[in-house]
Design a protein around this motif. Structure first.
Motif, mmCIF file in Angstrom:
data_model
loop_
_atom_site.group_PDB
_atom_site.id
_atom_site.type_symbol
_atom_site.label_atom_id
_atom_site.label_comp_id
_atom_site.label_asym_id
_atom_site.label_seq_id
_atom_site.Cartn_x
_atom_site.Cartn_y
_atom_site.Cartn_z
ATOM 1 N N ARG A 38 21.816 -2.297 -3.698
ATOM 2 C CA ARG A 38 21.265 -3.386 -2.925
ATOM 3 C C ARG A 38 20.055 -3.153 -2.287
ATOM 4 N N ILE A 39 19.052 -3.984 -2.480
ATOM 5 C CA ILE A 39 17.726 -3.854 -2.008
ATOM 6 C C ILE A 39 17.508 -4.663 -0.673
ATOM 7 N N ALA A 40 18.162 -5.734 -0.511
ATOM 8 C CA ALA A 40 17.781 -6.543 0.494
ATOM 9 C C ALA A 40 19.057 -7.711 0.524
ATOM 10 N N TYR B 135 15.857 -5.634 4.964
ATOM 11 C CA TYR B 135 15.533 -4.714 3.692
ATOM 12 C C TYR B 135 16.381 -3.471 3.842
ATOM 13 N N LEU B 136 17.116 -3.318 2.954
ATOM 14 C CA LEU B 136 17.955 -2.212 3.015
ATOM 15 C C LEU B 136 17.617 -1.021 2.579
ATOM 16 N N THR B 137 16.628 -0.938 1.373
ATOM 17 C CA THR B 137 16.188 0.124 0.913
ATOM 18 C C THR B 137 14.880 -0.296 -0.033
ATOM 19 N N ALA B 138 13.901 0.879 -0.174
ATOM 20 C CA ALA B 138 12.607 0.211 -1.019
ATOM 21 C C ALA B 138 12.929 0.075 -2.588
ATOM 22 N N ALA B 139 12.056 -0.534 -3.195
ATOM 23 C CA ALA B 139 12.098 -0.850 -4.677
ATOM 24 C C ALA B 139 10.792 -0.444 -5.244
ATOM 25 N N ARG B 140 10.772 0.302 -6.326
ATOM 26 C CA ARG B 140 9.303 0.805 -6.930
ATOM 27 C C ARG B 140 9.216 0.333 -7.941
ATOM 28 N N SER C 264 0.892 -1.409 0.020
ATOM 29 C CA SER C 264 -0.040 0.001 -0.034
ATOM 30 C C SER C 264 0.696 1.350 0.025
ATOM 31 N N HIS C 265 2.243 1.097 0.247
ATOM 32 C CA HIS C 265 2.880 2.381 -0.021
ATOM 33 C C HIS C 265 3.592 2.583 -1.469
ATOM 34 N N GLY C 266 3.356 1.654 -2.171
ATOM 35 C CA GLY C 266 3.733 1.733 -3.619
ATOM 36 C C GLY C 266 5.074 1.060 -3.569
ATOM 37 N N THR C 267 5.632 0.474 -2.871
ATOM 38 C CA THR C 267 7.055 -0.181 -2.717
ATOM 39 C C THR C 267 6.765 -1.901 -3.069
ATOM 40 N N VAL C 268 7.879 -2.265 -3.479
ATOM 41 C CA VAL C 268 7.785 -3.977 -3.487
ATOM 42 C C VAL C 268 7.471 -4.625 -2.212
ATOM 43 N N HIS C 269 6.492 -5.178 -1.914
ATOM 44 C CA HIS C 269 6.125 -5.866 -0.694
ATOM 45 C C HIS C 269 7.406 -6.763 -0.060
ATOM 46 N N GLY C 270 7.541 -6.760 1.114
ATOM 47 C CA GLY C 270 8.354 -7.687 1.720
ATOM 48 C C GLY C 270 8.479 -9.278 1.306
ATOM 49 N N GLY C 271 7.268 -9.539 1.215
ATOM 50 C CA GLY C 271 6.888 -11.136 1.129
ATOM 51 C C GLY C 271 7.357 -11.155 -0.331
ATOM 52 N N ALA C 272 7.251 -10.128 -1.168
ATOM 53 C CA ALA C 272 7.769 -10.599 -2.811
ATOM 54 C C ALA C 272 9.220 -10.651 -2.634
ATOM 55 N N LEU C 273 9.828 -9.704 -2.120
ATOM 56 C CA LEU C 273 11.242 -9.695 -1.843
ATOM 57 C C LEU C 273 11.964 -11.123 -1.294
ATOM 58 N N PHE C 274 11.174 -11.608 -0.244
ATOM 59 C CA PHE C 274 11.493 -12.674 0.571
ATOM 60 C C PHE C 274 11.274 -13.967 -0.613
ATOM 61 N N SER D 33 24.635 -23.219 4.503
ATOM 62 C CA SER D 33 24.243 -21.885 4.622
ATOM 63 C C SER D 33 24.532 -21.043 3.219
ATOM 64 N N TYR D 34 23.459 -20.162 2.854
ATOM 65 C CA TYR D 34 23.570 -19.433 1.589
ATOM 66 C C TYR D 34 23.345 -17.846 2.026
ATOM 67 N N THR D 35 24.146 -17.028 1.315
ATOM 68 C CA THR D 35 23.549 -15.567 1.306
ATOM 69 C C THR D 35 23.088 -15.248 -0.073
ATOM 70 N N VAL D 36 21.951 -14.535 -0.088
ATOM 71 C CA VAL D 36 21.375 -14.026 -1.401
ATOM 72 C C VAL D 36 21.273 -12.467 -1.175
ATOM 73 N N ILE D 37 22.016 -11.606 -2.003
ATOM 74 C CA ILE D 37 21.877 -10.319 -2.313
ATOM 75 C C ILE D 37 20.882 -9.981 -3.534
ATOM 76 N N ILE D 38 20.016 -9.205 -3.010
ATOM 77 C CA ILE D 38 18.917 -8.565 -4.111
ATOM 78 C C ILE D 38 19.252 -7.253 -4.544
ATOM 79 N N THR D 39 19.475 -7.190 -5.782
ATOM 80 C CA THR D 39 19.793 -5.737 -6.272
ATOM 81 C C THR D 39 18.698 -5.283 -7.308
ATOM 82 N N ASP D 40 18.926 -3.831 -7.583
ATOM 83 C CA ASP D 40 18.034 -3.394 -8.649
ATOM 84 C C ASP D 40 18.684 -3.132 -9.785
#
Length: 142
Positions: free
Chosen positions: A118-120, A82-87, A45-55, A106-113
């Motif tokens: 870095r988004i998350a 979550y490091l910053t919002a994505a739109r 509802s903020h117009g940003t990508v939902h945390g669940g979608a990022l997860f 164990s694994y590390t996942v970096i999400i970028t735009d």
């Protein structure tokens, strides 16, 4: 999974990921790259990508990377920061193996735009289930 073709077959079986518009870009031993074109359905509802979608994006890459060596791996712990919002645009999740032994990995996942911002960051651990040897009903080493 032991080859990129196996990764694509594994991904085809992930109906939730496909329903959410995720795309497998690349996969190899202990790593995977998955992308998501941001759509209206991904926004909160903020117009940003939902945390669940990022997860979901990170979790999909995590699953592909952790199952890449042919040993069934099931998540036992996962967290995301979550490091910053994505739109808008395309997000990319890159999963890399951090540590592995016969039972845990164990694994590390970096999400970028698209601008490589870095988004998350996601961290996950899996239990690696050793297959049974059918002849004497003992676990076999991977």
């Amino acid at each position: 999974m032991t080859a990129p073709d196996d990764a694509y077959e594994f991904f085809r079986g992930d109906h939730f990921a496909r329903e959410n518009g995720l795309e497998l870009i690349d996969a190899g031993p202990g790593r995977a790259v998955v992308s998501m074109q941001i759509q209206k359905r991904h926004k909160n509802s903020h117009g940003t990508v939902h945390g669940g979608a990022l997860f979901t994006l990170a979790d999909c890459a995590f699953a592909l990377a952790s199952n890449s060596d042919g040993v069934l791996a099931a998540a036992i712990n996962a967290s995301i920061s979550y490091l910053t919002a994505a739109r808008e645009g395309t997000l990319t999740a890159v999963a890399e193996e951090f540590a592995k032994n016969p039972k845990l990995a164990s694994y590390t996942v970096i999400i970028t735009d698209e601008n490589n911002a870095r988004i998350a960051i996601f961290q996950g651990m899996v239990y690696r289930k050793q297959p049974w040897d059918n002849e004497d009903n003992k676990r076999v080493r991977a």
